[in-house]
Design a protein around this motif. Structure first.
Motif: not given
Length: 472
Positions: A309-323
């Motif tokens: 999740d992009g809210h987490d400080a350790g995240t470098v790669l968030g999700p794609l926009v949708d399925r």
């Protein structure tokens, strides 16, 4: 759950349409807002408001328009954290990355607006008959800006600056996939009512906006398919369009560069924002002399792009926009594997909630594969080994797309040769290099219409020549 509203003539109003859709957080699959799907009546009212506001806005001095817009830029910069958090919720971008891009966009917006102070809105040229010709560049009137979902705030600011500073008014339609940050962006605006209007929705808002004969310019960023429709409609109306469409941007890695440092740079260019950048590196051609250490370093770098999740400080790669977007990425990888490519990192859809896909490195790729010919828009780095820099240049140039390209080389002759790649922007030794003075026009299926710096002001205005002969 908030139901989003349009901004028309300075008033936030409910849509006149009766259709709505959910905005979904792609990391959690939770519904975060309810967005109208748009209607012709929404568009008509927004254009009406823009028409009413335009004469008074154009009547202000350039300096006054610049001052008003610069204050808005400062407000945006002060709210970069909040806007980045909204982008994260609606399309998954890590907050830290979003904050950096929004801050840069606010700075770029302010610089682009300031260029109006130096732009020749009026120029007097002596004529051979002893008289003079005055060239006056007047605003077009009402313009439309249609932006994609991947960088809603930066793309909006990139288009708006010169249009507004030149004296035009705007109807803005953000992507239906990421409307929340656009709503907040305009809530932060302190401009006269009707100067910037917001209509929300999908093609039910976009199509009538493009078709409105009162719109003098459509600035559209999106897919090739949609861009063709915009170009066809504006062409039929004899109206202008600026189209920035898809890309399949190549990177050529020459012998003689540091393979590890270059691999790290390519990893960022391919994986940043989960590869959802118009100018992401989507094809990699590496010289055989350094291919092995380069690929090893690229695979190692891919492993550092932590999903989350992009809210987490350790995240470098968030999700794609949708399925739907993740399915495209997975299909491209599967097609490559079926045709002989090797997955060196990633390549597997993770289990659990969210539309995640890992940073992926493919080798053994060629131009028979979708991942080398069609826009993937995901965190995929397909690597082809070439026998020479010239081969890399030729293969990089052999595409129907021509948005941008990157070349890494230590050879001055090869640096000069990089300009042979048919693209709107060519970066040598630094992806995303350069400053606000950059101007460009995409090549091939990547779009049409020059923009950036003075070209953006040329596009935002219409020149008239008034010749005055000497009195008899």
């Amino acid at each position: 759950m908030k139901t989003l509203r349009n901004l028309i003539g300075g008033i936030w109003e409910d849509s006149r349409g009766d259709a709505f859709h959910d905005v979904v957080n792609p990391a959690t699959e939770e519904v975060v807002a309810r967005c109208p799907s748009g209607s012709p009546e929404d568009v008509r009212l927004a254009v009406d408001a823009a028409v009413r506001a335009q004469p008074d806005w154009a009547a202000l001095s350039v300096a006054e328009r610049v001052e008003r817009l610069s204050r808005w830029a400062d407000t945006i910069a002060a709210h970069a954290d909040e806007l980045a958090e909204l982008e994260c919720r609606e399309m998954g971008k890590p907050v830290a990355l979003g904050r950096a891009f929004i801050g840069g966009a606010a700075t770029g917006f302010k610089a682009a607006v300031a260029e109006a102070l130096e732009y020749a809105f009026e120029e007097i040229i002596p004529a051979p008959d002893g008289g003079s010709t005055t060239i006056v560049r007047a605003p077009l009137g009402v313009t439309a800006v249609i932006v994609p979902w991947n960088f809603p705030v930066p793309m909006t600011l990139g288009a708006l600056g010169p249009l507004l500073a030149a004296g035009n008014t705007v109807v803005l339609k953000p992507s239906e996939r990421s409307p929340m940050s656009a709503v907040r962006l305009l809530e932060l605006m302190d401009l006269p009512p009707g100067v910037v209007n917001l209509v929300l929705g999908d093609s039910r808002a976009g199509a009538p906006l493009v078709a409105d004969e009162r719109v003098g310019l459509v600035h559209f960023t999106g897919s090739v398919e949609s861009g063709r429709k915009v170009g066809e409609r504006t062409g039929a109306l004899l109206r202008r369009s600026i189209l920035e469409l898809g890309g399949k941007d190549p990177v050529v890695v020459d012998a003689g560069v540091d393979p590890v440092a270059t691999a790290a740079a390519v990893a960022f260019g391919a994986f940043a924002n989960s590869g959802q950048i118009c100018t992401s590196m989507e094809r990699v051609y590496v010289h055989r002399d350094i291919a092995e250490p380069f690929i090893e370093a690229l695979v190692e770098a891919a492993g550092t792009y932590a999903l989350g999740d992009g809210h987490d400080a350790g995240t470098v790669l968030g999700p794609l926009v949708d399925r739907r977007q993740r399915d495209i990425v997975a299909r491209h990888v599967a097609d490559a594997v079926s045709r002989g490519a090797t997955v060196r990192a990633g390549g597997v859809v993770p289990e659990g909630r969210g539309f995640f896909y890992p940073a992926t490195v493919l080798t053994g790729v060629d131009e028979s594969m979708l991942v080398m010919t069609e826009e993937t828009f995901g965190p995929i780095a397909p690597v082809a080994v070439v026998s020479s820099f010239e081969e890399g240049l030729e293969r990089a140039s052999a595409s129907r797309f021509g948005l941008a390209a990157t070349v890494y080389t230590a050879d001055p002759a090869h640096m000069a040769a990089a300009r042979r790649i048919p693209a709107g922007v060519v970066w040598v030794n630094q992806w995303q290099g350069g400053g606000p003075e950059r101007l460009y026009e995409p090549a091939g299926d990547s779009g049409m219409g020059a923009t950036g710096s003075r070209a953006a002001y040329d596009a935002a205005t219409r020149p008239t020549s008034i010749h005055t002969a000497p009195a008899a």
